[in-house]
Design an enzyme around this catalytic site. Sequence first.
Site, PDB file in Angstrom:
ATOM      1  N   VAL A 185       0.874  -1.173   0.000  1.00 42.41           N
ATOM      2  CA  VAL A 185       0.000   0.000   0.000  1.00 42.41           C
ATOM      3  C   VAL A 185       0.912   1.225   0.000  1.00 42.41           C
ATOM      4  O   VAL A 185       2.093   1.138   0.351  1.00 42.41           O
ATOM      5  CB  VAL A 185      -0.956   0.029   1.221  1.00 42.41           C
ATOM      6  CG1 VAL A 185      -2.017  -1.044   1.100  1.00 42.41           C
ATOM      7  CG2 VAL A 185      -0.200  -0.098   2.528  1.00 42.41           C
ATOM      8  N   SER A 186       0.368   2.370  -0.406  1.00 45.04           N
ATOM      9  CA  SER A 186       1.199   3.553  -0.625  1.00 45.04           C
ATOM     10  C   SER A 186       1.582   4.320   0.629  1.00 45.04           C
ATOM     11  O   SER A 186       2.544   5.083   0.620  1.00 45.04           O
ATOM     12  CB  SER A 186       0.497   4.506  -1.603  1.00 45.04           C
ATOM     13  OG  SER A 186       0.314   3.867  -2.850  1.00 45.04           O
ATOM     14  N   SER A 187       0.822   4.153   1.716  1.00 46.96           N
ATOM     15  CA  SER A 187       1.133   4.932   2.914  1.00 46.96           C
ATOM     16  C   SER A 187       0.830   4.140   4.183  1.00 46.96           C
ATOM     17  O   SER A 187       0.110   3.139   4.152  1.00 46.96           O
ATOM     18  CB  SER A 187       0.322   6.236   2.920  1.00 46.96           C
ATOM     19  OG  SER A 187      -1.058   5.946   3.042  1.00 46.96           O
ATOM     20  N   GLN A 191      -2.854   3.325   5.189  1.00 50.01           N
ATOM     21  CA  GLN A 191      -3.680   2.388   4.429  1.00 50.01           C
ATOM     22  C   GLN A 191      -3.590   0.975   5.005  1.00 50.01           C
ATOM     23  O   GLN A 191      -2.571   0.578   5.562  1.00 50.01           O
ATOM     24  CB  GLN A 191      -3.255   2.385   2.963  1.00 50.01           C
ATOM     25  CG  GLN A 191      -3.596   3.686   2.245  1.00 50.01           C
ATOM     26  CD  GLN A 191      -3.173   3.652   0.788  1.00 50.01           C
ATOM     27  OE1 GLN A 191      -2.000   3.482   0.476  1.00 50.01           O
ATOM     28  NE2 GLN A 191      -4.128   3.818  -0.107  1.00 50.01           N
TER      29      GLN A 191
END
Length: 198
Positions: free
Chosen positions: A13-15, A18
């Site tokens: 996931v990007s961050s 999340q």
Amino acid sequence: MQQIARKIAYIRVSSEGQNTARQRKALKAAGCTSFFEEKISGATMQRPELKRLLDELKQGDVVYVHEISRLSRSTKDLLEIIEQIKSKGAGIKSVTETWLDTSNENPMNEFLLTIFSGLVQFERSMIKQRQKEGIEIAKREGKFRGRKTELVDGGKEERRLQAIIQAFKEGKSIRHIREVYKVGTGTLYKILEREGLR
């Protein structure tokens, strides 16, 4: 003694905010028993868990992803990762994009990957052609001055430049670097290209 093929999941996931639960649940249902998980932007090349997964791959293993965008946001990078997996004698499957399955001899799958690669190359060629035509028009009209990197070598700017390069190598996202070092996206990408990091 024949080695048992492993089903290995890669989750991203990007961050930090999340949740990976949805991906993990789907990949567990697909039969995965080993999980490599990280919370990092797909735009960066510095993905420690993905690197560890690729380093540990054995012949016959199959890498599972929930969708191919989890591997990379760049099509060129994605194809390079797929080639690395195939070079280890391993396969890759996407839970969402069922056409992506290199775990067995599948002529249609190879055909789709070939088309995919060809489209990427065609897109890159078209972009370069449009850039070249744009520059030629600008030159004829006396408007072309060439692009300059805002950050230059020497003194305080040199330290800032090196800090940006180091941050990227450590896996910091493009957005993070832009905000912390107050550098434009175009300038940042030009620096990374100049340093051979893109």
